[in-house]
Design a protein around this motif. Structure first.
Motif, PDB file in Angstrom:
ATOM      1  N   GLU A  95       0.838  -1.207   0.000  1.00  0.00           N
ATOM      2  CA  GLU A  95       0.000   0.000   0.000  1.00  0.00           C
ATOM      3  C   GLU A  95       0.871   1.254   0.000  1.00  0.00           C
ATOM      4  O   GLU A  95       0.588   2.219  -0.716  1.00  0.00           O
ATOM      5  CB  GLU A  95      -0.941   0.018   1.201  1.00  0.00           C
ATOM      6  N   ALA A  96       1.937   1.248   0.799  1.00  0.00           N
ATOM      7  CA  ALA A  96       2.842   2.400   0.850  1.00  0.00           C
ATOM      8  C   ALA A  96       3.540   2.603  -0.493  1.00  0.00           C
ATOM      9  O   ALA A  96       3.700   3.748  -0.947  1.00  0.00           O
ATOM     10  CB  ALA A  96       3.863   2.217   1.964  1.00  0.00           C
ATOM     11  N   ALA A 147       0.955   4.025  -2.920  1.00  0.00           N
ATOM     12  CA  ALA A 147       0.717   5.429  -2.584  1.00  0.00           C
ATOM     13  C   ALA A 147       1.868   6.291  -3.097  1.00  0.00           C
ATOM     14  O   ALA A 147       1.635   7.359  -3.684  1.00  0.00           O
ATOM     15  CB  ALA A 147       0.536   5.601  -1.078  1.00  0.00           C
ATOM     16  N   SER A 180      -0.394   8.635   1.642  1.00  0.00           N
ATOM     17  CA  SER A 180      -1.259   7.555   2.082  1.00  0.00           C
ATOM     18  C   SER A 180      -2.479   7.458   1.174  1.00  0.00           C
ATOM     19  O   SER A 180      -2.919   8.458   0.602  1.00  0.00           O
ATOM     20  CB  SER A 180      -1.716   7.811   3.520  1.00  0.00           C
ATOM     21  N   GLU A 239      -5.274   6.391   2.502  1.00  0.00           N
ATOM     22  CA  GLU A 239      -6.376   6.435   3.465  1.00  0.00           C
ATOM     23  C   GLU A 239      -7.193   7.707   3.362  1.00  0.00           C
ATOM     24  O   GLU A 239      -6.684   8.772   2.997  1.00  0.00           O
ATOM     25  CB  GLU A 239      -5.831   6.273   4.881  1.00  0.00           C
TER      26      GLU A 239
END
Length: 174
Positions: free
Chosen positions: A22-23, A26, A33, A35
């Motif tokens: 995910e990082a 991103a 992030s 998120e």
């Protein structure tokens, strides 16, 4: 924070591998992030194109003002808001039309939750996590004169397929 993407049943991917993936995704998209973050505010001036380039992927606009008045725009992509309807010429000169540079302020929601994450980004995260788990990580070092560096070489997790998943969400870069 919990991961936005969960491992499919029987995949063997760990939460740490998914968090790393995910990082990496991103970072590839140019954000810190994926998120959800509410009340992201930006301001600037609208040029002749009538487009506002956002710094985070926008999922909902909370407010937009142009030249101090409430305005409306069309979200062309998660990175671009079209407000060309409010752009007007001040006249024309030798080199073409001269446009008024209008100040704007926008407040929006950026990023996603686990339920709203687009499938393309979800697939990219799973692919990067799977590729990262399959690649043998090695320590590399380089030296040039008095300077030496050591780093981890894990190969590239961004295959053409992964980049194809991310293409609709990539910011406009020029």
């Amino acid at each position: 924070m919990p991961n936005l993407v969960t491992a499919p049943a029987g995949s063997g991917l760990t939460a740490d591998q998914l968090a790393t993936a995910e990082a990496l995704v991103a970072a590839q998209l140019g954000v810190a992030s994926l998120e959800l973050e509410t009340d992201v505010g930006e301001s600037g001036e609208i040029g002749s194109s009538g487009l506002i380039a956002l710094t985070r992927p926008c999922t909902a606009i909370q407010s937009l003002t142009v030249a101090g008045a409430p305005a409306m725009g069309v979200l062309k992509s998660v990175w671009t808001l079209d407000v060309s309807g409010v752009v007007s010429t001040m006249g024309s000169g030798m080199w073409g039309s001269v446009y008024a540079r209008l100040p704007y302020t926008i407040v929006y929601t950026a990023g996603w939750t686990a339920d709203t994450l687009p499938n393309g980004i979800r697939q990219a995260v799973l692919s990067v996590a799977t590729l990262g788990a399959a690649v043998k990580v090695g320590i590399k070092s380089e030296a040039m004169g008095p300077v030496s560096r050591s780093y981890v070489d894990s190969g590239s997790s961004f295959t053409p397929d992964v980049l194809a998943f991310l293409r609709p969400f990539m910011p406009l870069r020029y």
